[in-house]
Design an enzyme around this catalytic site. Structure first.
Site, PDB file in Angstrom:
ATOM      1  N   GLU A 115      -9.155 -14.569  -3.182  1.00  0.00           N
ATOM      2  CA  GLU A 115      -8.015 -14.236  -4.028  1.00  0.00           C
ATOM      3  C   GLU A 115      -7.831 -15.253  -5.147  1.00  0.00           C
ATOM      4  O   GLU A 115      -8.035 -16.446  -4.958  1.00  0.00           O
ATOM      5  CB  GLU A 115      -6.745 -14.165  -3.187  1.00  0.00           C
ATOM      6  CG  GLU A 115      -6.763 -12.940  -2.308  1.00  0.00           C
ATOM      7  CD  GLU A 115      -5.520 -12.811  -1.432  1.00  0.00           C
ATOM      8  OE1 GLU A 115      -5.104 -11.674  -1.201  1.00  0.00           O
ATOM      9  OE2 GLU A 115      -5.008 -13.827  -0.980  1.00  0.00           O
ATOM     10  N   CYS A 129      -4.602 -20.009 -10.436  1.00  0.00           N
ATOM     11  CA  CYS A 129      -4.761 -20.643  -9.133  1.00  0.00           C
ATOM     12  C   CYS A 129      -6.053 -20.101  -8.522  1.00  0.00           C
ATOM     13  O   CYS A 129      -6.140 -18.911  -8.214  1.00  0.00           O
ATOM     14  CB  CYS A 129      -3.537 -20.269  -8.292  1.00  0.00           C
ATOM     15  SG  CYS A 129      -3.558 -20.964  -6.661  1.00  0.00           S
ATOM     16  N   CYS A 136     -10.193 -21.037   5.300  1.00  0.00           N
ATOM     17  CA  CYS A 136     -10.102 -22.500   5.362  1.00  0.00           C
ATOM     18  C   CYS A 136     -10.292 -22.931   6.805  1.00  0.00           C
ATOM     19  O   CYS A 136      -9.843 -22.250   7.722  1.00  0.00           O
ATOM     20  CB  CYS A 136      -8.722 -22.949   4.860  1.00  0.00           C
ATOM     21  SG  CYS A 136      -8.554 -24.740   4.704  1.00  0.00           S
ATOM     22  N   CYS A 140      -3.432 -25.792   8.818  1.00  0.00           N
ATOM     23  CA  CYS A 140      -2.069 -26.283   8.570  1.00  0.00           C
ATOM     24  C   CYS A 140      -1.105 -25.234   9.113  1.00  0.00           C
ATOM     25  O   CYS A 140      -1.281 -24.033   8.868  1.00  0.00           O
ATOM     26  CB  CYS A 140      -1.859 -26.541   7.092  1.00  0.00           C
ATOM     27  SG  CYS A 140      -3.004 -27.786   6.463  1.00  0.00           S
ATOM     28  N   CYS A 143       0.590 -22.479   6.826  1.00  0.00           N
ATOM     29  CA  CYS A 143      -0.231 -21.828   5.789  1.00  0.00           C
ATOM     30  C   CYS A 143      -0.922 -20.583   6.322  1.00  0.00           C
ATOM     31  O   CYS A 143      -1.580 -20.623   7.362  1.00  0.00           O
ATOM     32  CB  CYS A 143      -1.268 -22.823   5.279  1.00  0.00           C
ATOM     33  SG  CYS A 143      -2.411 -22.106   4.094  1.00  0.00           S
ATOM     34  N   GLY A 191      -8.635 -22.302   0.603  1.00  0.00           N
ATOM     35  CA  GLY A 191      -9.668 -23.278   0.905  1.00  0.00           C
ATOM     36  C   GLY A 191      -9.318 -24.710   0.583  1.00  0.00           C
ATOM     37  O   GLY A 191      -8.351 -25.004  -0.105  1.00  0.00           O
ATOM     38  N   GLU A 192     -10.138 -25.599   1.121  1.00  0.00           N
ATOM     39  CA  GLU A 192      -9.978 -27.039   0.900  1.00  0.00           C
ATOM     40  C   GLU A 192     -11.070 -27.462  -0.093  1.00  0.00           C
ATOM     41  O   GLU A 192     -12.246 -27.578   0.280  1.00  0.00           O
ATOM     42  CB  GLU A 192     -10.115 -27.775   2.242  1.00  0.00           C
ATOM     43  CG  GLU A 192     -10.229 -29.271   2.142  1.00  0.00           C
ATOM     44  CD  GLU A 192      -9.198 -29.927   1.220  1.00  0.00           C
ATOM     45  OE1 GLU A 192      -8.003 -29.827   1.492  1.00  0.00           O
ATOM     46  OE2 GLU A 192      -9.608 -30.547   0.215  1.00  0.00           O
ATOM     47  N   SER A 223      -6.103 -29.750  -5.608  1.00  0.00           N
ATOM     48  CA  SER A 223      -5.154 -30.045  -4.533  1.00  0.00           C
ATOM     49  C   SER A 223      -5.901 -30.210  -3.209  1.00  0.00           C
ATOM     50  O   SER A 223      -6.723 -29.371  -2.843  1.00  0.00           O
ATOM     51  CB  SER A 223      -4.153 -28.897  -4.408  1.00  0.00           C
ATOM     52  OG  SER A 223      -3.330 -29.089  -3.282  1.00  0.00           O
ATOM     53  N   SER A 245      -1.359 -32.612  -0.753  1.00  0.00           N
ATOM     54  CA  SER A 245      -0.432 -31.847   0.080  1.00  0.00           C
ATOM     55  C   SER A 245       0.106 -32.782   1.152  1.00  0.00           C
ATOM     56  O   SER A 245      -0.509 -32.944   2.202  1.00  0.00           O
ATOM     57  CB  SER A 245      -1.175 -30.673   0.727  1.00  0.00           C
ATOM     58  OG  SER A 245      -1.604 -29.804  -0.281  1.00  0.00           O
ATOM     59  N   LEU A 246       1.225 -33.390   0.870  1.00  0.00           N
ATOM     60  CA  LEU A 246       1.735 -34.441   1.755  1.00  0.00           C
ATOM     61  C   LEU A 246       2.570 -33.858   2.905  1.00  0.00           C
ATOM     62  O   LEU A 246       2.245 -34.002   4.065  1.00  0.00           O
ATOM     63  CB  LEU A 246       2.550 -35.442   0.927  1.00  0.00           C
ATOM     64  CG  LEU A 246       2.887 -36.748   1.620  1.00  0.00           C
ATOM     65  CD1 LEU A 246       1.644 -37.552   1.960  1.00  0.00           C
ATOM     66  CD2 LEU A 246       3.826 -37.579   0.747  1.00  0.00           C
ATOM     67  N   HIS A 247       3.704 -33.267   2.545  1.00  0.00           N
ATOM     68  CA  HIS A 247       4.545 -32.492   3.461  1.00  0.00           C
ATOM     69  C   HIS A 247       5.270 -33.260   4.558  1.00  0.00           C
ATOM     70  O   HIS A 247       6.193 -32.736   5.170  1.00  0.00           O
ATOM     71  CB  HIS A 247       3.764 -31.342   4.110  1.00  0.00           C
ATOM     72  CG  HIS A 247       3.029 -30.485   3.134  1.00  0.00           C
ATOM     73  ND1 HIS A 247       3.583 -30.049   1.956  1.00  0.00           N
ATOM     74  CD2 HIS A 247       1.763 -29.981   3.139  1.00  0.00           C
ATOM     75  CE1 HIS A 247       2.708 -29.319   1.290  1.00  0.00           C
ATOM     76  NE2 HIS A 247       1.595 -29.268   1.977  1.00  0.00           N
ATOM     77  N   ASN A 322       7.036 -20.489   1.664  1.00  0.00           N
ATOM     78  CA  ASN A 322       6.855 -19.044   1.458  1.00  0.00           C
ATOM     79  C   ASN A 322       6.518 -18.396   2.789  1.00  0.00           C
ATOM     80  O   ASN A 322       5.479 -18.716   3.377  1.00  0.00           O
ATOM     81  CB  ASN A 322       5.719 -18.797   0.460  1.00  0.00           C
ATOM     82  CG  ASN A 322       6.112 -19.195  -0.938  1.00  0.00           C
ATOM     83  OD1 ASN A 322       7.151 -18.778  -1.443  1.00  0.00           O
ATOM     84  ND2 ASN A 322       5.306 -20.031  -1.571  1.00  0.00           N
ATOM     85  N   CYS A 365       2.189 -19.629  -2.959  1.00  0.00           N
ATOM     86  CA  CYS A 365       1.452 -20.675  -2.243  1.00  0.00           C
ATOM     87  C   CYS A 365       1.415 -20.393  -0.758  1.00  0.00           C
ATOM     88  O   CYS A 365       2.438 -20.125  -0.151  1.00  0.00           O
ATOM     89  CB  CYS A 365       2.160 -22.020  -2.367  1.00  0.00           C
ATOM     90  SG  CYS A 365       2.076 -22.719  -3.954  1.00  0.00           S
TER      91      CYS A 365
HETATM   92  N1  SAH Z   1      -6.136 -26.553   0.703  1.00  0.00           N
HETATM   93  C1  SAH Z   1      -5.596 -27.260  -0.374  1.00  0.00           C
HETATM   94  C2  SAH Z   1      -5.262 -26.390  -1.569  1.00  0.00           C
HETATM   95  C3  SAH Z   1      -4.657 -25.027  -1.335  1.00  0.00           C
HETATM   96  S1  SAH Z   1      -3.030 -24.871  -0.702  1.00  0.00           S
HETATM   97  C4  SAH Z   1      -4.370 -28.025   0.055  1.00  0.00           C
HETATM   98  O1  SAH Z   1      -3.908 -27.813   1.149  1.00  0.00           O
HETATM   99  O2  SAH Z   1      -3.923 -28.847  -0.729  1.00  0.00           O
HETATM  100  C5  SAH Z   1      -1.904 -25.100  -2.066  1.00  0.00           C
HETATM  101  C6  SAH Z   1      -0.540 -25.684  -1.650  1.00  0.00           C
HETATM  102  O3  SAH Z   1       0.290 -24.703  -0.992  1.00  0.00           O
HETATM  103  C7  SAH Z   1      -0.696 -26.826  -0.660  1.00  0.00           C
HETATM  104  O4  SAH Z   1       0.167 -27.878  -0.986  1.00  0.00           O
HETATM  105  C8  SAH Z   1      -0.260 -26.175   0.629  1.00  0.00           C
HETATM  106  O5  SAH Z   1       0.135 -27.119   1.562  1.00  0.00           O
HETATM  107  C9  SAH Z   1       0.859 -25.277   0.168  1.00  0.00           C
HETATM  108  N2  SAH Z   1       1.221 -24.227   1.113  1.00  0.00           N
HETATM  109  C10 SAH Z   1       0.459 -23.676   2.065  1.00  0.00           C
HETATM  110  N3  SAH Z   1       1.149 -22.725   2.742  1.00  0.00           N
HETATM  111  C11 SAH Z   1       2.379 -22.666   2.176  1.00  0.00           C
HETATM  112  C12 SAH Z   1       3.517 -21.842   2.402  1.00  0.00           C
HETATM  113  N4  SAH Z   1       3.512 -20.892   3.317  1.00  0.00           N
HETATM  114  N5  SAH Z   1       4.606 -22.046   1.631  1.00  0.00           N
HETATM  115  C13 SAH Z   1       4.589 -22.976   0.660  1.00  0.00           C
HETATM  116  N6  SAH Z   1       3.526 -23.770   0.385  1.00  0.00           N
HETATM  117  C14 SAH Z   1       2.422 -23.619   1.135  1.00  0.00           C
HETATM  118 FE1  SF4 Z   2      -6.305 -25.034   4.260  1.00  0.00          FE
HETATM  119 FE2  SF4 Z   2      -4.678 -26.015   2.343  1.00  0.00          FE
HETATM  120 FE3  SF4 Z   2      -3.886 -23.963   3.903  1.00  0.00          FE
HETATM  121 FE4  SF4 Z   2      -4.121 -26.411   4.934  1.00  0.00          FE
HETATM  122  S1  SF4 Z   2      -2.695 -25.750   3.308  1.00  0.00           S
HETATM  123  S2  SF4 Z   2      -4.854 -24.491   5.880  1.00  0.00           S
HETATM  124  S3  SF4 Z   2      -5.906 -27.215   3.828  1.00  0.00           S
HETATM  125  S4  SF4 Z   2      -5.587 -23.918   2.453  1.00  0.00           S
END
Ligand code: SAH
Ligand code: SF4
Length: 389
Positions: A115, A129, A136, A140, A143, A191-192, A223, A245-247, A322, A365
């Site tokens: 996508e 994007c 992936c 996480c 995600c 993906g990462e 990212s 992606s700290l969180h 989201n 996201c």
């Molecule tokens: N894999 C990489 C890049 C793709 S994710 C990474 O994790 O950085 C892009 C961003 O969206 C990341 O910061 C991820 O943590 C965030 N993300 C993933 N799932 C989400 C969700 N359900 N709601 C909001 N942000 C989310």
């Molecule tokens: Fe993969 Fe990024 Fe989603 Fe984590 S947030 S599962 S690294 S795509």
């Protein structure tokens, strides 16, 4: 819900032409020159000139057919068409959100889909994007993509194709440096990216080339969830802007939200970020922080974040969570997010709250998840006799 696209398992007797001929669109300049020389389409002393000419047709004019390369002799065009392809992958669906966001589902091979999302007005200009992998491997917990498992890494050509498809749709060929909508690229799709750095770096070389798509490296952000050993190489080989992606600010919580933290805990991650090549106030790291109700969203969490990133040229992107079907989290309340942002702002960090874009088409996201599935052995066994009928 995004449309449920069934996984296609068709095996045609003769594979499509695009599958067998090398695609020139994912080649760097050096690879293009070698390919032309190797195929006898350009003599060694002419290869550089010829590659430059073809490069402009592909990446400045966006042509998909050698016949359109009008300043190249007919016989040479025919020879090119016999040996190479410029074909784009097939678009299986295009959805446009009520807010203007566009999501394409792109079929790379039977059963392999990815996508790409165009967001019209990020920082007064549009951002694309892009995905770097199908699925992936990193789970996480918030995600949607992470629930898909990995299907495979994308090639450089497949990453570049996402940009080309967006530009086809937006009508942005030939490249114009003024008045264009697609000016930023973020590797924030599926993906990462740091698990596929070689292809990501090659794609970056291609799309940032001034005689082609010409998107500045400063407008390309990669990212990562924190693949510490690859951060230095990312900075040195691509010059891309970094987003992390700290969180969470404590290992105990980050281990649960972003499990790669167990391998590369916060102390190591923060040290690698501080050492990222070229950081300055003009080239700041973006910390992404997803707002999860009751999990990481208190004023104390915000203060801990300020302490953790202290001294790093940074901005913080607060992402309202989201939701996706079956997700085990809720998004923080608006007032909680605003209070969190205020603490960051008082400490001197720009901390925009990311607008949820394209939620109605599951393009926001972390909502991306194609219906690609691994071609499991059992599926393959079922399919082969059918193809032989
Ligand atoms: N894999 C990489 C890049 C793709 S994710 C990474 O994790 O950085 C892009 C961003 O969206 C990341 O910061 C991820 O943590 C965030 N993300 C993933 N799932 C989400 C969700 N359900 N709601 C909001 N942000 C989310
Ligand atoms: Fe993969 Fe990024 Fe989603 Fe984590 S947030 S599962 S690294 S795509």
């Amino acid at each position: 819900m995004s449309p449920r696209l069934s996984t296609t398992l068709d095996i045609s007797r003769s594979p499509p032409k695009a599958a067998v001929l090398p695609n020139l669109t994912g080649m760097t300049r050096a690879e293009l020159r070698q390919a032309l020389e190797g195929a006898g389409v350009a003599a060694p002393d002419k290869a550089r000139m010829r590659a430059g000419q073809i490069w402009r047709w592909i990446h400045h004019y966006g042509v998909t057919d050698f016949a359109q390369m009008t300043d190249i002799a007919k016989e040479t065009r025919a020879a090119l068409a016999e040996r190479f392809t410029l074909a784009r992958p097939e678009i299986t669906s295009r959805q446009q959100s009520s807010d203007g966001t566009i999501k394409w589902l792109i079929r790379l091979a039977p059963g392999v889909e990815v996508e790409t999302v165009f967001i019209p007005d990020v920082a007064h200009s549009g951002a694309l994007c892009v995905s770097s992998q199908v699925g992936c491997t990193l789970n996480c917990s918030f995600c949607h993509t992470g629930t898909q498992g990995l299907v495979r890494n994308l090639t450089a050509a497949e990453i570049v194709a996402q940009v080309q498809i967006a530009r086809d749709d937006l009508g942005e060929w030939p490249t114009s440096l003024s008045d264009r909508k697609l000016v930023n690229i973020v590797f924030m799709g599926m993906g990462e990216p740091l698990y596929n750095l070689e292809s990501v770096a090659a794609a970056l070389d291609i799309v940032s080339d001034n005689e082609g798509i010409a998107i500045s490296r400063r407008r390309i952000t990669v990212s990562t969830s924190g693949v510490v050993p690859q951060l230095k190489a990312l900075g040195e080989t691509t010059g891309a802007m970094l987003a992390i992606s700290l969180h969470a600010t404590r290992d105990e919580l980050r281990d649960q939200l972003v499990p790669i933290n167990k391998r590369y805990p916060l102390a190591e991650l923060m040290a690698a970020i501080r050492a990222y090549p070229g950081l300055s106030n003009a080239r700041r790291v973006t910390f992404e922080y997803v707002m999860l109700k009751g999990v990481n969203d208190t004023p104390a969490d915000a203060k801990a974040l300020v302490r953790l990133i202290s001294g790093i040229p940074a901005k913080v992107n607060l992402i309202p969570f989201n939701p996706w079907p079956g997700a085990p989290f809720e998004c923080s309340d608006r007032a909680t997010i605003d209070a969190f942002a205020t603490i960051l702002k008082r400490a001197g960090y720009a901390s925009p709250v990311r607008k949820a874009r394209g939620r109605d088409i599951l393009a926001a996201c972390g909502q991306l998840k194609s219906e690609s599935e691994k071609l499991r052995a059992s599926a393959r066994r079922r399919q082969v006799p059918a193809a032989a009928d």
